[in-house]
Design a protein around this motif. Sequence first.
Motif, PDB file in Angstrom:
ATOM      1  N   GLU A 153      39.333  50.827   5.136  1.00  0.00           N
ATOM      2  CA  GLU A 153      39.142  52.019   4.420  1.00  0.00           C
ATOM      3  C   GLU A 153      40.445  52.912   4.850  1.00  0.00           C
ATOM      4  O   GLU A 153      40.634  53.968   4.123  1.00  0.00           O
ATOM      5  CB  GLU A 153      37.889  52.724   5.106  1.00  0.00           C
ATOM      6  N   THR A 209      25.656  50.828   4.431  1.00  0.00           N
ATOM      7  CA  THR A 209      24.961  52.029   4.268  1.00  0.00           C
ATOM      8  C   THR A 209      25.846  52.904   3.268  1.00  0.00           C
ATOM      9  O   THR A 209      25.535  54.109   3.007  1.00  0.00           O
ATOM     10  CB  THR A 209      25.060  52.625   5.490  1.00  0.00           C
ATOM     11  N   THR A 256      30.534  54.655   6.186  1.00  0.00           N
ATOM     12  CA  THR A 256      32.209  54.650   6.276  1.00  0.00           C
ATOM     13  C   THR A 256      32.919  55.162   5.049  1.00  0.00           C
ATOM     14  O   THR A 256      33.841  55.740   5.428  1.00  0.00           O
ATOM     15  CB  THR A 256      32.474  53.242   6.839  1.00  0.00           C
TER      16      THR A 256
HETATM   17  C1  PRP Z   1      32.572  46.640   7.320  1.00  0.00           C
HETATM   18  C2  PRP Z   1      33.009  46.856   6.122  1.00  0.00           C
HETATM   19  C3  PRP Z   1      33.246  48.435   6.084  1.00  0.00           C
HETATM   20  C4  PRP Z   1      31.808  48.800   7.091  1.00  0.00           C
HETATM   21  C5  PRP Z   1      30.725  49.103   5.867  1.00  0.00           C
HETATM   22  O1  PRP Z   1      33.353  46.526   8.730  1.00  0.00           O
HETATM   23  O2  PRP Z   1      34.263  46.326   6.270  1.00  0.00           O
HETATM   24  O3  PRP Z   1      34.110  49.061   7.271  1.00  0.00           O
HETATM   25  O4  PRP Z   1      31.247  47.595   7.387  1.00  0.00           O
HETATM   26  O5  PRP Z   1      29.434  49.641   6.228  1.00  0.00           O
HETATM   27  P1  PRP Z   1      28.826  50.841   6.165  1.00  0.00           P
HETATM   28  O6  PRP Z   1      28.668  51.035   4.336  1.00  0.00           O
HETATM   29  O7  PRP Z   1      27.544  50.872   6.638  1.00  0.00           O
HETATM   30  O8  PRP Z   1      29.576  52.084   6.524  1.00  0.00           O
HETATM   31  P2  PRP Z   1      32.846  46.045  10.116  1.00  0.00           P
HETATM   32  O9  PRP Z   1      32.119  47.373  10.708  1.00  0.00           O
HETATM   33  O10 PRP Z   1      32.342  44.799   9.868  1.00  0.00           O
HETATM   34  O11 PRP Z   1      34.192  46.215  10.933  1.00  0.00           O
HETATM   35  P3  PRP Z   1      35.630  45.865  10.298  1.00  0.00           P
HETATM   36  O12 PRP Z   1      36.173  47.331   9.663  1.00  0.00           O
HETATM   37  O13 PRP Z   1      36.529  45.327  11.435  1.00  0.00           O
HETATM   38  O14 PRP Z   1      35.808  44.992   9.095  1.00  0.00           O
END
Ligand code: PRP
Length: 205
Positions: free
Chosen positions: A141, A158, A161
């Motif tokens: 992001e 969800t 992020t």
């Molecule tokens: C995953 C994905 C997003 C987040 C989405 O990252 O890349 O950043 O989860 O989840 P949400 O819609 O519930 O907010 P992850 O937590 O696996 O970590 P990363 O950033 O290291 O890929």
Amino acid sequence: MLNVALPKGRLGEKAYDIMARAGYECPSLLEPNRKLTFENPATGVRYFWAKPSDVPIYVERGVADVGIAGKDILLEYEPEVYELLDLNIGKCRMCVAGPADFRDDPSRTLRVATKFPHIAKTYYSARGREISIIKLGGSIEIAPILGLSDVIVDIVETGSTLLENDLAPLREIFPISARFIANTASYKFQYAEIRDMVEKLAKLV
Ligand code: PRP
């Protein structure tokens, strides 16, 4: 004994939970320690925790007979494994995301940041859109926020992020859930044990 690769991280707990409910408990796995392998001769399973994107590698190479992996990982790496069951857990979506007011300018190459270059290339090439991929390992992001990319191709669960970073899902590419996968040779030679496992899991999904 069946060797089972479980994805550590946010899917891991749900993956073990469904295995345990299907009758493949392994109490030592829940002890707070840094061990990576656990076995329960009584239920005939040896578990090990793997990085989610590595689960299909262990299964494809046969060091795990079976495993649990997200559909995202299977579509990105296209491992030669059998996908035997949709476990209906770890549900989320592969999306194109970016600033809510993003407008694509077709005269420019679109800059796409992602952990999933194969999925992103396949999606945009089917639409005839020229892109340049910026392959990142995580925290995708950040890329559009800092101007490294125009959009991202990433998992949305969800949506928090994206929301907390002033971004929005722009297009859904496909829905994701966890799949039960098997090594092709194990499926042949340990057919009865693996089928039994699939059938017990299928009753819970
Ligand atoms: C995953 C994905 C997003 C987040 C989405 O990252 O890349 O950043 O989860 O989840 P949400 O819609 O519930 O907010 P992850 O937590 O696996 O970590 P990363 O950033 O290291 O890929």
